[in-house]
Design an enzyme around this catalytic site. Structure first.
Site, mmCIF file in Angstrom:
data_model
loop_
_atom_site.group_PDB
_atom_site.id
_atom_site.type_symbol
_atom_site.label_atom_id
_atom_site.label_comp_id
_atom_site.label_asym_id
_atom_site.label_seq_id
_atom_site.Cartn_x
_atom_site.Cartn_y
_atom_site.Cartn_z
ATOM 1 N N GLY A 10 0.816 -1.212 0.000
ATOM 2 C CA GLY A 10 0.000 0.000 0.000
ATOM 3 C C GLY A 10 0.846 1.256 0.000
ATOM 4 O O GLY A 10 2.084 1.207 0.033
ATOM 5 N N PHE A 11 0.168 2.376 -0.012
ATOM 6 C CA PHE A 11 0.829 3.686 -0.029
ATOM 7 C C PHE A 11 1.749 3.846 1.198
ATOM 8 O O PHE A 11 2.969 3.992 1.063
ATOM 9 C CB PHE A 11 -0.274 4.753 -0.076
ATOM 10 C CG PHE A 11 0.129 6.151 0.232
ATOM 11 C CD1 PHE A 11 1.229 6.742 -0.382
ATOM 12 C CD2 PHE A 11 -0.618 6.907 1.131
ATOM 13 C CE1 PHE A 11 1.574 8.055 -0.104
ATOM 14 C CE2 PHE A 11 -0.285 8.222 1.409
ATOM 15 C CZ PHE A 11 0.820 8.796 0.800
ATOM 16 N N ASN A 32 -2.413 -8.711 0.433
ATOM 17 C CA ASN A 32 -3.234 -9.553 -0.450
ATOM 18 C C ASN A 32 -3.703 -8.774 -1.683
ATOM 19 O O ASN A 32 -4.502 -9.272 -2.464
ATOM 20 C CB ASN A 32 -4.453 -10.124 0.298
ATOM 21 C CG ASN A 32 -5.443 -9.047 0.680
ATOM 22 O OD1 ASN A 32 -5.105 -7.859 0.661
ATOM 23 N ND2 ASN A 32 -6.654 -9.444 1.041
ATOM 24 N N ALA A 114 -1.518 0.617 13.003
ATOM 25 C CA ALA A 114 -1.912 1.804 12.245
ATOM 26 C C ALA A 114 -3.372 2.089 12.563
ATOM 27 O O ALA A 114 -4.279 1.418 12.072
ATOM 28 C CB ALA A 114 -1.746 1.556 10.751
ATOM 29 N N TYR A 145 -15.046 1.134 8.893
ATOM 30 C CA TYR A 145 -13.627 1.458 9.087
ATOM 31 C C TYR A 145 -13.398 1.979 10.503
ATOM 32 O O TYR A 145 -12.514 1.499 11.220
ATOM 33 C CB TYR A 145 -13.215 2.505 8.051
ATOM 34 C CG TYR A 145 -11.752 2.870 8.067
ATOM 35 C CD1 TYR A 145 -10.773 1.937 7.733
ATOM 36 C CD2 TYR A 145 -11.341 4.171 8.377
ATOM 37 C CE1 TYR A 145 -9.426 2.285 7.721
ATOM 38 C CE2 TYR A 145 -10.000 4.526 8.359
ATOM 39 C CZ TYR A 145 -9.048 3.587 8.028
ATOM 40 O OH TYR A 145 -7.716 3.939 8.017
#
Ligand code: UDP
Length: 313
Positions: A10-11, A32, A114, A145
């Protein structure tokens, strides 16, 4: 040290991989590819200190050999992604956090979660200090989220208190920079890509809502310091300089030098009206301060997207 980073493609994950490798550590990346990209790790091909395991961390995680640190960065993180993948988002924040904590416990590793400014929801305290418990709608579209991350924080503290795992929690505020996806859906990448493509900038609602944008190198530095510190309680990392979305749109237009229109679109449900970190803890405990202002960070982000977009726009 041998460090496992989930969400490595990811970023943020990929920038963290680079930082830990640059500091001389060995890194195992895990992803993944639900939202990550192989391109973000392509430059590490042939690096003997980097290994990659393709795996969904919501399932049991097996890693051979010693592990000294686990950084759990796997999760869809853009509102458009977690609306598209609500159940994987809930699973990676809950089951994925449980599995990565279990691995850290079994290996005797330090663990860093995170987390996110989304734990503050649509905040009624401004700016947001770590002591604020938040204002989250659990059943709204963003709840998948926000609540997964709130659960993840609770699970992390339970592993610390009950199992004695050395844990750290970073609450990440809006971050931008190279390696964001062109169609990530976040406001900085949207505006930059739209301006470079000659398309109207999509401002949601009136554009008076605020965010505070942190350049990725500053964020990674704060996380690196937090990982090596003794601070167990959650710690905000973000840039406290606040902008309205209209101010951001005007700045991007000016910096790209395009004269595209602004097109107002409906405000997403439960979109926080304001957001700005109180970074007093990070300053005092980590000696950390952001150093890249929005203009300087946008120069590097615009340059990245010029190279990343088709036809080199
Ligand atoms: N936003 C916008 N235009 C876009 C994308 C986002 O005006 O094309 C707004 C969005 O409504 C929010 C802010 O920009 O108020 C930041 O959105 P983003 O998705 O980047 O992150 P969030 O902080 O909401 O997680």
């Amino acid at each position: 040290m041998r460090i496992l980073i989930t969400g490595a493609a990811g970023f943020l994950g990929s920038h963290l991989v680079d930082r830990f490798l640059a500091e001389g550590h060995r890194v195992i990346g895990m992803d993944n590819f639900i939202t990550g990209s192989r391109d973000n790790l392509a430059h590490l091909a042939g690096n003997a200190r980097f290994e990659f395991i393709e795996h969904n961390v919501s399932n049991y995680i097996f890693v051979d050999g010693p592990v000294d640190g686990v950084l759990h960065f796997a999760s869809p993180a853009s509102p458009v992604d977690y609306l598209r993948h609500p159940i994987p988002t809930l699973k990676v924040g809950s089951l994925g956090t449980h599995n990565t904590l279990g691995l850290a416990k079994a290996k005797g590793a330090r663990f860093l979660l995170a987390s996110t400014s989304e734990v503050y929801g649509d905040p009624q305290v401004h700016p947001q200090p770590e002591s604020y418990w938040g204002h989250v709608n659990p059943v709204g579209p963003r709840g998948v989220y926000d609540e997964a991350k709130r659960f993840a924080e609770a699970m992390t503290m339970a592993y610390h208190r009950y199992h004695g795992v050395p844990t750290r929690i970073v609450r990440i505020f809006n971050t931008y920079g190279p390696r964001m996806r062109a169609h990530d859906g976040r406001v900085v990448s949207n505006f930059v890509v739209q301006a470079l493509s000659g398309e109207p900038l999509t401002v949601y609602g009136e554009g008076n809502q605020t965010r505070s944008f942190c350049f990725v190198s500053d964020l990674v530095d704060g996380i690196f310091r937090l990982f090596h510190s003794d601070r167990v309680d959650p710690t905000n990392i973000g840039n406290p300089t606040e902008f309205t979305m209209l101010e951001l749109a005007n700045l991007v237009q000016e910096m790209v030098g395009s004269h595209v229109a602004i097109r107002h679109e409906p405000l997403p449900v439960d979109d926080p009206k304001v957001r700005k970190p109180d970074i007093g803890v990070a300053q005092a405990v980590l000696g950390w301060n952001p150093t890249v202002d929005l203009r300087a960070g946008l120069v590097r982000t615009i340059e990245y997207f010029r190279g990343a977009l088709p036809q080199g726009r």
